[in-house]
Scaffold this active site. Structure first.
Site, PDB file in Angstrom:
ATOM      1  N   HIS A  16      -6.784   5.039   6.884  1.00 30.97           N
ATOM      2  CA  HIS A  16      -6.308   4.317   5.771  1.00 30.97           C
ATOM      3  C   HIS A  16      -5.494   5.739   5.002  1.00 30.97           C
ATOM      4  O   HIS A  16      -4.365   5.402   4.594  1.00 30.97           O
ATOM      5  CB  HIS A  16      -7.026   3.708   4.600  1.00 30.97           C
ATOM      6  CG  HIS A  16      -6.377   3.345   3.613  1.00 30.97           C
ATOM      7  ND1 HIS A  16      -5.296   2.094   3.559  1.00 30.97           N
ATOM      8  CD2 HIS A  16      -6.469   3.365   2.350  1.00 30.97           C
ATOM      9  CE1 HIS A  16      -4.981   1.743   2.571  1.00 30.97           C
ATOM     10  NE2 HIS A  16      -5.665   2.405   1.571  1.00 30.97           N
ATOM     11  N   SER A  76       0.894  -1.148   0.062  1.00 30.57           N
ATOM     12  CA  SER A  76       0.089  -0.008   0.199  1.00 30.57           C
ATOM     13  C   SER A  76       0.955   1.357   0.091  1.00 30.57           C
ATOM     14  O   SER A  76       1.661   1.525   0.821  1.00 30.57           O
ATOM     15  CB  SER A  76      -0.815  -0.075   1.396  1.00 30.57           C
ATOM     16  OG  SER A  76      -1.982  -0.840   1.211  1.00 30.57           O
ATOM     17  N   TYR A  89      -8.216 -10.338   2.890  1.00 28.61           N
ATOM     18  CA  TYR A  89      -9.370  -9.713   3.176  1.00 28.61           C
ATOM     19  C   TYR A  89     -10.185  -9.159   2.100  1.00 28.61           C
ATOM     20  O   TYR A  89     -11.384  -8.663   2.261  1.00 28.61           O
ATOM     21  CB  TYR A  89      -9.011  -8.464   4.209  1.00 28.61           C
ATOM     22  CG  TYR A  89      -8.097  -7.320   3.613  1.00 28.61           C
ATOM     23  CD1 TYR A  89      -8.881  -6.444   2.660  1.00 28.61           C
ATOM     24  CD2 TYR A  89      -6.842  -7.060   3.915  1.00 28.61           C
ATOM     25  CE1 TYR A  89      -7.969  -5.431   1.861  1.00 28.61           C
ATOM     26  CE2 TYR A  89      -6.230  -5.990   3.208  1.00 28.61           C
ATOM     27  CZ  TYR A  89      -6.941  -5.286   2.154  1.00 28.61           C
ATOM     28  OH  TYR A  89      -6.095  -4.275   1.608  1.00 28.61           O
ATOM     29  N   GLU A  90      -9.712  -9.361   0.908  1.00 35.81           N
ATOM     30  CA  GLU A  90     -10.506  -8.903  -0.311  1.00 35.81           C
ATOM     31  C   GLU A  90     -11.498  -9.925  -0.830  1.00 35.81           C
ATOM     32  O   GLU A  90     -12.341  -9.703  -1.541  1.00 35.81           O
ATOM     33  CB  GLU A  90      -9.732  -8.746  -1.546  1.00 35.81           C
ATOM     34  CG  GLU A  90      -8.785  -7.331  -1.289  1.00 35.81           C
ATOM     35  CD  GLU A  90      -7.798  -7.203  -2.544  1.00 35.81           C
ATOM     36  OE1 GLU A  90      -8.250  -6.733  -3.606  1.00 35.81           O
ATOM     37  OE2 GLU A  90      -6.610  -7.607  -2.312  1.00 35.81           O
ATOM     38  N   ALA A 107       2.880  -1.723   4.097  1.00 38.53           N
ATOM     39  CA  ALA A 107       2.494  -0.863   5.183  1.00 38.53           C
ATOM     40  C   ALA A 107       2.020  -1.458   6.414  1.00 38.53           C
ATOM     41  O   ALA A 107       1.289  -2.550   6.423  1.00 38.53           O
ATOM     42  CB  ALA A 107       1.366   0.052   4.573  1.00 38.53           C
ATOM     43  N   MET A 138      -1.619  -6.908   7.399  1.00 33.40           N
ATOM     44  CA  MET A 138      -2.702  -7.533   6.703  1.00 33.40           C
ATOM     45  C   MET A 138      -2.184  -8.395   5.458  1.00 33.40           C
ATOM     46  O   MET A 138      -2.978  -8.751   4.639  1.00 33.40           O
ATOM     47  CB  MET A 138      -3.852  -6.937   6.434  1.00 33.40           C
ATOM     48  CG  MET A 138      -4.463  -5.940   7.255  1.00 33.40           C
ATOM     49  SD  MET A 138      -5.831  -4.932   6.890  1.00 33.40           S
ATOM     50  CE  MET A 138      -6.165  -4.000   8.528  1.00 33.40           C
ATOM     51  N   SER A 139      -0.830  -8.515   5.425  1.00 33.05           N
ATOM     52  CA  SER A 139      -0.232  -9.164   4.045  1.00 33.05           C
ATOM     53  C   SER A 139       1.018 -10.032   4.208  1.00 33.05           C
ATOM     54  O   SER A 139       1.106 -10.346   5.453  1.00 33.05           O
ATOM     55  CB  SER A 139      -0.166  -8.221   3.143  1.00 33.05           C
ATOM     56  OG  SER A 139       0.980  -7.210   3.370  1.00 33.05           O
ATOM     57  N   HIS A 173      -5.070  -9.499  -1.484  1.00 34.74           N
ATOM     58  CA  HIS A 173      -5.032  -9.706   0.104  1.00 34.74           C
ATOM     59  C   HIS A 173      -6.132 -10.774   0.453  1.00 34.74           C
ATOM     60  O   HIS A 173      -7.158 -10.739  -0.178  1.00 34.74           O
ATOM     61  CB  HIS A 173      -5.471  -8.344   0.776  1.00 34.74           C
ATOM     62  CG  HIS A 173      -4.584  -7.195   0.495  1.00 34.74           C
ATOM     63  ND1 HIS A 173      -4.468  -6.614  -0.430  1.00 34.74           N
ATOM     64  CD2 HIS A 173      -3.228  -6.830   1.328  1.00 34.74           C
ATOM     65  CE1 HIS A 173      -3.570  -5.578  -0.314  1.00 34.74           C
ATOM     66  NE2 HIS A 173      -3.031  -5.721   0.572  1.00 34.74           N
ATOM     67  N   HIS A 186      -4.209   0.455  -5.880  1.00 35.56           N
ATOM     68  CA  HIS A 186      -3.186  -0.481  -6.347  1.00 35.56           C
ATOM     69  C   HIS A 186      -3.412  -0.588  -7.606  1.00 35.56           C
ATOM     70  O   HIS A 186      -4.765  -0.739  -8.251  1.00 35.56           O
ATOM     71  CB  HIS A 186      -3.478  -1.888  -5.703  1.00 35.56           C
ATOM     72  CG  HIS A 186      -2.880  -1.972  -4.425  1.00 35.56           C
ATOM     73  ND1 HIS A 186      -2.455  -3.448  -3.726  1.00 35.56           N
ATOM     74  CD2 HIS A 186      -2.669  -1.096  -3.491  1.00 35.56           C
ATOM     75  CE1 HIS A 186      -1.996  -3.234  -2.511  1.00 35.56           C
ATOM     76  NE2 HIS A 186      -2.068  -1.568  -2.424  1.00 35.56           N
ATOM     77  N   ASN A 211       2.194   4.079  10.713  1.00 39.35           N
ATOM     78  CA  ASN A 211       1.345   4.749  11.885  1.00 39.35           C
ATOM     79  C   ASN A 211       1.783   3.702  13.223  1.00 39.35           C
ATOM     80  O   ASN A 211       2.029   2.740  12.924  1.00 39.35           O
ATOM     81  CB  ASN A 211      -0.208   4.221  11.552  1.00 39.35           C
ATOM     82  CG  ASN A 211      -0.691   3.053  11.478  1.00 39.35           C
ATOM     83  OD1 ASN A 211      -0.511   2.485  10.353  1.00 39.35           O
ATOM     84  ND2 ASN A 211      -1.029   2.318  12.302  1.00 39.35           N
TER      85      ASN A 211
HETATM   86  N1  HPA Z   1      -2.698  -2.675  11.487  1.00 35.16           N
HETATM   87  C1  HPA Z   1      -2.663  -3.523  10.431  1.00 35.16           C
HETATM   88  N2  HPA Z   1      -2.342  -3.295   9.163  1.00 35.16           N
HETATM   89  C2  HPA Z   1      -1.786  -1.954   8.831  1.00 35.16           C
HETATM   90  C3  HPA Z   1      -1.702  -1.120   9.767  1.00 35.16           C
HETATM   91  C4  HPA Z   1      -2.224  -1.287  11.111  1.00 35.16           C
HETATM   92  O1  HPA Z   1      -1.818  -0.466  12.045  1.00 35.16           O
HETATM   93  N3  HPA Z   1      -1.170  -0.051   9.161  1.00 35.16           N
HETATM   94  C5  HPA Z   1      -0.949  -0.235   7.859  1.00 35.16           C
HETATM   95  N4  HPA Z   1      -1.477  -1.522   7.596  1.00 35.16           N
END
Ligand code: HPA
Length: 268
Positions: free
Chosen positions: A243, A25, A81-82, A109, A207-208, A79, A57, A231
């Protein structure tokens, strides 16, 4: 022709990829700026291939050269989650393995769990925790790629991590090494979950990456994982997660990220 591997082999012609890249991402820009003699193959032109649903993407392979090395790059990944089955999430990795890549750079990310991290820290993965509740190798084993019960003691290349330290030092970036924990998403974690993950030994959460790294390691591909800590994880900053923050931070560190990745490709 409905076989994605034969379609891609044909599209590549004489081009023999040595290195695979997965851009996470906010990190897709790398393909636009660093790959020479680039040729793109959109996922939606590949028969039997999943489609990318994450908005920013691009959803294409970019093939070409970085520092004289032949790379095949995923600008956009799939992903769990998709809603894809894990088989589909890792299909591109299996294809890249059959195409002959020896090294895979997998980027993402991630949220920082380690209290010494700041948004913008680049963390090389030393190891991972698979918290997705499933495994991409479930199902019949492809003996041509690797064994039924593959060792996972050293998924992430120590050699490339060692190469990264002086590069990061020269670039003067916030650099770290640590353990990445993968959840399914798409909801971000709760503060209680982040507290638990820290106790479990995780430094970052996302998440990946873990499904792709497991499949690459199974196929004896050298894996180098880089998280852009976009973050602080849930409950750590007093702010809600968004996001937008993820993409903003990824954008802010793009130059250091690109230089680190490019120089590491030189070492692959
Ligand atoms: N959690 C999960 N996935 C993420 C995060 C997070 O804080 N930041 C970027 N992808």
């Amino acid at each position: 022709m409905d076989n994605p591997l034969s379609f891609l082999s044909q599209s590549l012609g004489d081009f023999k990829p040595e290195i695979g890249l997965i851009l996470g991402s906010g990190l897709g820009f790398f393909a636009d700026q660093a790959i020479e003699d680039a040729k793109t193959i959109p996922y939606d032109t590949i028969p039997g291939f999943p489609r990318s649903t994450v908005e920013e993407h691009k959803g294409q392979f970019v093939i070409g050269k970085v520092l004289g090395k032949n790379v095949i790059c995923m600008q956009g990944r799939f992903h769990f989650y998709e809603g894809y089955a894990l088989d589909q999430v890792v299909l591109p990795i299996r294809i890249m393995a059959h195409l002959g890549i020896k090294t895979l750079f997998v980027t993402n990310a991630a949220g920082g769990i380690n209290k010494s991290f700041v948004p913008g820290t680049l963390m090389m993965l030393t190891d991972h925790i698979n918290f997705m509740g499933t495994n991409p190798l479930i199902g019949p084993n492809d003996d041509a790629l690797g064994p039924r019960f593959p060792d996972m003691s050293t998924v992430y290349s120590e050699r490339l991590r060692a190469a990264a330290r002086p590069i990061a030092n020269d670039l003067d970036i916030h650099f770290a090494e640590g353990v990445y924990l993968a959840c399914t998403g798409p909801s971000y974690e709760t503060p209680a979950e982040i507290g638990m993950f820290r106790t479990l030994g995780a430094d970052a959460v996302g998440m990946s990456t873990v499904p792709e790294a497991i499949v690459a390691n199974h196929a004896c591909i050298e894996v180098c994982g880089i998280s852009c800590i976009t973050n602080l994880a849930a409950g750590m900053s007093g702010e809600a997660l968004s996001h937008e923050e993820v993409t903003e931070t990824a954008n802010r560190v793009r130059d250091s990220f690109a230089s680190l990745l490019e120089q590491l490709i030189g070492h692959a």
